[in-house]
Design a protein around this motif. Structure first.
Motif, short mmCIF file in Angstrom:
data_model
loop_
_atom_site.label_atom_id
_atom_site.label_comp_id
_atom_site.label_asym_id
_atom_site.label_seq_id
_atom_site.Cartn_x
_atom_site.Cartn_y
_atom_site.Cartn_z
N PHE A 219 0.82 -1.22 0.00
CA PHE A 219 0.00 0.00 0.00
C PHE A 219 0.85 1.28 0.00
O PHE A 219 0.67 2.14 -0.86
CB PHE A 219 -0.99 -0.04 1.17
N PRO A 220 1.80 1.40 0.95
CA PRO A 220 2.64 2.60 0.86
C PRO A 220 3.47 2.64 -0.43
O PRO A 220 3.75 3.70 -0.96
CB PRO A 220 3.54 2.50 2.09
N MET A 221 3.84 1.44 -0.92
CA MET A 221 4.62 1.42 -2.18
C MET A 221 3.79 1.96 -3.33
O MET A 221 4.28 2.73 -4.16
CB MET A 221 5.09 -0.01 -2.49
N ASP A 222 2.51 1.55 -3.37
CA ASP A 222 1.62 2.08 -4.41
C ASP A 222 1.47 3.59 -4.26
O ASP A 222 1.43 4.33 -5.24
CB ASP A 222 0.24 1.41 -4.31
N GLY A 223 1.39 4.04 -2.98
CA GLY A 223 1.26 5.47 -2.72
C GLY A 223 2.48 6.24 -3.22
O GLY A 223 2.34 7.28 -3.87
N ILE A 224 3.66 5.71 -2.93
CA ILE A 224 4.89 6.37 -3.38
C ILE A 224 4.93 6.40 -4.90
O ILE A 224 5.28 7.41 -5.52
CB ILE A 224 6.12 5.63 -2.79
N ASP A 225 4.54 5.27 -5.51
CA ASP A 225 4.52 5.18 -6.96
C ASP A 225 3.58 6.24 -7.55
O ASP A 225 3.93 6.93 -8.52
CB ASP A 225 4.05 3.77 -7.34
N TRP A 226 2.42 6.38 -6.90
CA TRP A 226 1.43 7.36 -7.36
C TRP A 226 1.99 8.78 -7.27
O TRP A 226 1.86 9.58 -8.20
CB TRP A 226 0.16 7.22 -6.51
N ILE A 227 2.65 9.07 -6.14
CA ILE A 227 3.21 10.41 -5.93
C ILE A 227 4.23 10.73 -7.02
O ILE A 227 4.20 11.78 -7.65
CB ILE A 227 3.85 10.53 -4.53
N PHE A 228 5.14 9.78 -7.26
CA PHE A 228 6.20 10.06 -8.23
C PHE A 228 5.67 10.10 -9.66
O PHE A 228 6.17 10.86 -10.49
CB PHE A 228 7.34 9.04 -8.08
N THR A 229 4.64 9.26 -9.93
CA THR A 229 4.05 9.30 -11.28
C THR A 229 3.43 10.67 -11.53
O THR A 229 3.62 11.28 -12.58
CB THR A 229 2.97 8.20 -11.41
#
Lengths: 673, 92
Positions: A265-275
């Motif tokens: 979940f946090p990994m998806d969040g980080i991915d979303w932020i950087f995308t």
């Protein structure tokens, strides 16, 4: 007493350097809890100069004066031929960089004082200003034990403070005492006087007799062995071949699942932020080299590093809880039965298991392994474990090999994990019998008492490790990512005639302003973009390198497309699939369509790109090859040498090539194309 | 004198032969079968000559208690550690 700042040990002789205290003691004596209490959350972990061994460093202020505090690794004795002993010895003797302490704080466990006194006697034989800190005062009182500090001072010839890291008792007095002793130093006559009080350092029997006498004088006698039926029963269950293994598998499964799923979940969040950050910068910055560098190089590189942070943080948080609870030492014995056959210690299990999520946290957690040969062997084989980054490649290739055969596909998936693990264990056996040969360190572990784990210690550890990961690994990984971006982005490809024709047609369709025309224009523009990306892939330095290197991979059935995809996936394995989609102008929006379209991909001569033999050899290559630059960078950092990552790369990639070739050759000889 | 004579008469046996809860004493030379480095580490962990120990769990690993310290030993180490068992009254 107040906490102010932190950092790596500062060089002596600089105007800014405060007086320095080194905390020295055996494991499980409450040393780190005492350090945390004195230096607070802002203490940092730093490698001691010229070593890969870390020490926590903090600064505390006492009566307006700073005192720098170093928490040295726990060691059972200064005379032992173990890495942590050697390091402590060299550090307190001032033989490492500029880390010489002005005072050594000898940390002794009040609940296990006789053993701590034997350690203190050894240390006091060195001409160093010392203070003895008796820790766990609260716990010892609960157990009905009391220590006569004044009598101990007379016996040891140095100040003694009673403290508790948990409650904060005596920590200010300790800081004041340490500061005074550090200022004063120790004269030759004072040291001579101290030696007259102590037994000879080399005579074990004399030391044991002296400690017995000291215990009688200061504590009222040796701590008698007290039976603890509950601990006995729990220990018996946790070390039983059946129940112990079952608990071990359950705990490790939970640990593994947490790293795998909770971190998602946090990994998806980080991915979303950087995308989104990349998208924002793409829209704000003018088209050109600077935008490419910032968006694809810097943001892409930072994202590729930071995305692993949740896994690393979660792993260290859970490991800290397990270690603090006393279970980890028991778990090491459960794993030792199996791993010993491959020359690895029981402590290697956690790093190997964690590597199935990502090799980076796995390699970082090898710090739990005390023996340096065992630790390097574990670091070398950890990347053989199938990490999550390999999953997209496995999914693609297994889907190509076993389309419409879900059971076989499932077995193949399991086989990928089994092949990786087996290759890792056999490689460990090989290195332990060749380059890392030496007697296996027999398992002799202290089993600390079962305790309720400290959440604050776990949080401090997590913050500290995460910061260290971002600072050290992140900087190297980022630099490499930027370099790889440059290699694949330059030289800029000129638009091909096909691209120019598609762009012109799209423009003319847009000019008609008809609905059908606009839709067709959009499709053509996407195709033109993909064709341009393909041209860039082929004409870039990375692409040219791929074409140059292609003959090396030809025996495995790779054409230039597969070679380029394999080379670019060296940055990160999952890049393989996206590179193939770019090279084959595939629409990435539909996963099933991606697999179907890649399955239809053709070589320049018109033959299918993915035959069974090529797909199988490619799969074997990806299971075994060392294709992860961030991992190599981290191995360099953890081992302090380029020798080990180089060996790891050559061995894993060489083995991968050989096994992939063998698989393809066997299939071709069996008549499978 | 009598106590020392009785101690020397008691046979030394490998630690692995002791049962759960049994107590024993380590005498001089009890670690002779172990490599020097292992001897040093055991002493540093509190398992030294003349100490008394209790077997918390026999087998693999063998878990012993010395003073307040519990130490887990792998089978080969426990088998090479020679101990003098305490008698029924608990005297070592």
């Amino acid at each position: 007493m107040a906490v102010v700042s932190q950092g790596t040990p500062r060089a002596s002789g600089t105007a800014a350097r405060p007086l320095r205290a080194a905390f020295l003691g055996q494991p499980n004596t409450g040393k780190t809890t005492l350090f945390n209490r004195m230096c607070g959350v802002r203490a940092r972990t730093a490698n001691l100069p010229g070593t890969t061994v870390e020490s926590r460093v903090g600064v505390t202020v006492v009566r307006g004066t700073e005192l720098e505090v170093m928490d040295l690794p726990g060691t059972y004795g200064l005379h032992l031929e173990l890495p942590e002993s050697r390091l402590c010895r060299e550090c307190i003797e001032g033989r490492i960089g500029d880390c010489a302490p002005d005072v050594v704080v000898l940390v002794a466990d009040a609940t296990n004082l006789a053993r701590s006194l034997r350690f203190a006697v050894q240390a006091l034989h060195r001409k160093l200003p010392c203070v003895v800190a008796i820790t766990l005062a609260d716990e010892s009182r609960r157990k009905g034990l009391s220590v006569d500090a004044l009598r101990l001072e007379q016996l040891l010839g140095c100040p003694v403070c009673i403290t508790s890291g948990r409650t904060g008792e005596g920590t200010e007095a300790l800081a004041i005492q340490a500061l005074e002793v550090a200022r004063k130093g120790i004269s030759a006559s004072e040291f001579a006087q101290r030696l007259t009080l102590l037994p000879p350092a080399e005579n074990n029997e004399a030391i044991a007799a002296w400690c017995d006498a000291a215990m009688r004088d200061s504590v009222g006698g040796l701590h008698a062995i007290r039976s603890d039926a509950l601990t006995d029963r729990v220990d018996a269950a946790l070390s039983h071949p059946v129940s112990g293994t079952a608990v071990f598998v359950m705990v490790m499964a939970l640990l593994f699942a947490s790293i795998f799923w909770l971190a998602k979940f946090p990994m998806d969040g980080i991915d979303w932020i950087f995308t989104n950050l990349g998208g924002l910068l793409n829209s704000v910055l003018p088209d050109g080299a600077l935008r490419g560098l910032i968006v694809d190089g810097v943001v892409g590189g930072v994202a590729g590093t930071v995305v692993f942070l949740p896994q690393i943080a979660l792993l260290f948080f859970l490991l800290s809880l397990l270690e603090d609870s006393g279970y980890l030492a028991r778990a090491a014995f459960a794993a030792d039965r199996f791993l010993r056959r491959f020359g690895l210690p029981g402590q290697a299990f956690v790093p190997l298991l964690s590597s199935h999520a990502c090799a980076l946290p796995g390699i970082m957690s090898t710090r739990l392994i005390p023996d340096s040969r065992d630790r390097i062997a574990t670091i070398l084989v950890a990347p053989f474990m199938s990490c999550t980054a390999r999953l997209p490649v496995y999914v693609l290739l297994i889907s190509l090999l076993f389309a419409d055969k879900p059971w076989l596909a499932g077995l193949a998936f399991l086989g990928c994990y089994a092949v990786g693990a087996l290759a890792g264990l056999l490689s460990a056996l090989l290195v332990r019998r060749t380059i890392l040969r030496g007697p296996a360190r027999a398992m002799m572990l202290e089993l600390p008492p079962y305790r309720r784990p400290s959440l604050s210690t776990a949080l401090w550890m997590t913050v500290d490790r995460s910061r260290l990961f971002l600072k050290n690994a992140g900087s190297v990984i980022l630099a490499i990512c930027v370099a790889m971006w440059w290699l694949s982005a330059y030289p800029r490809a000129e638009p091909t005639a096909e691209v120019m024709a598609m762009t012109a047609t799209a423009q003319s369709l847009r000019d008609t302003k008809a609905l059908d025309g606009l839709a067709q224009a959009a499709v053509l523009e996407v195709k033109a973009e993909m064709a341009m990306a393909e041209a860039q892939q082929i004409q870039s330095f990375a692409g040219r390198l791929g074409q140059t290197v292609q003959p090396v991979f030809a025996p495995l059935g790779f054409d230039h497309q597969l070679t380029v995809a394999t080379l670019t996936s060296f940055l990160a394995r999952e890049v393989f699939v996206s590179t193939l989609t770019i090279l084959n102008s595939v629409d990435e929006s539909d996963e099933r369509a991606v697999i179907d379209q890649i399955a239809q991909a053709r070589r320049v001569d018109g033959t299918p790109l993915f035959t069974v033999s090529t797909s199988a050899s490619l799969l074997v290559f990806f299971i075994l090859a060392m294709q992860c630059l961030p991992t190599l960078a981290l191995v360099h950092r953890e081992t302090g040498s380029w020798k080990w990552p180089a060996l790891q790369f050559v061995w894993m990639t060489g083995l991968a090539w050989t096994m992939a070739f063998a698989v393809r050759w066997t299939l071709l000889n069996m008549g499978v194309a | 004198m009598e106590e020392n004579r009785q101690q020397s008469e008691r046979p030394r046996i490998p630690l692995t032969q002791l049962g759960r809860g049994q107590r024993a004493r380590l005498d001089s030379g009890c670690m002779a079968g172990l490599p020097e480095n292992d001897q040093c580490l055991l002493r540093a962990m509190g398992v030294h000559e003349h100490c008394e120990l209790r077997v918390c769990k026999p087998g693999e690993p063998c878990i012993i208690q010395v003073e307040r310290t519990r130490v887990g030993l792998s089978g080969p180490v426990a088998n090479r550690l020679m101990v003098t068992p305490c008698d029924g009254s608990g005297a070592c």
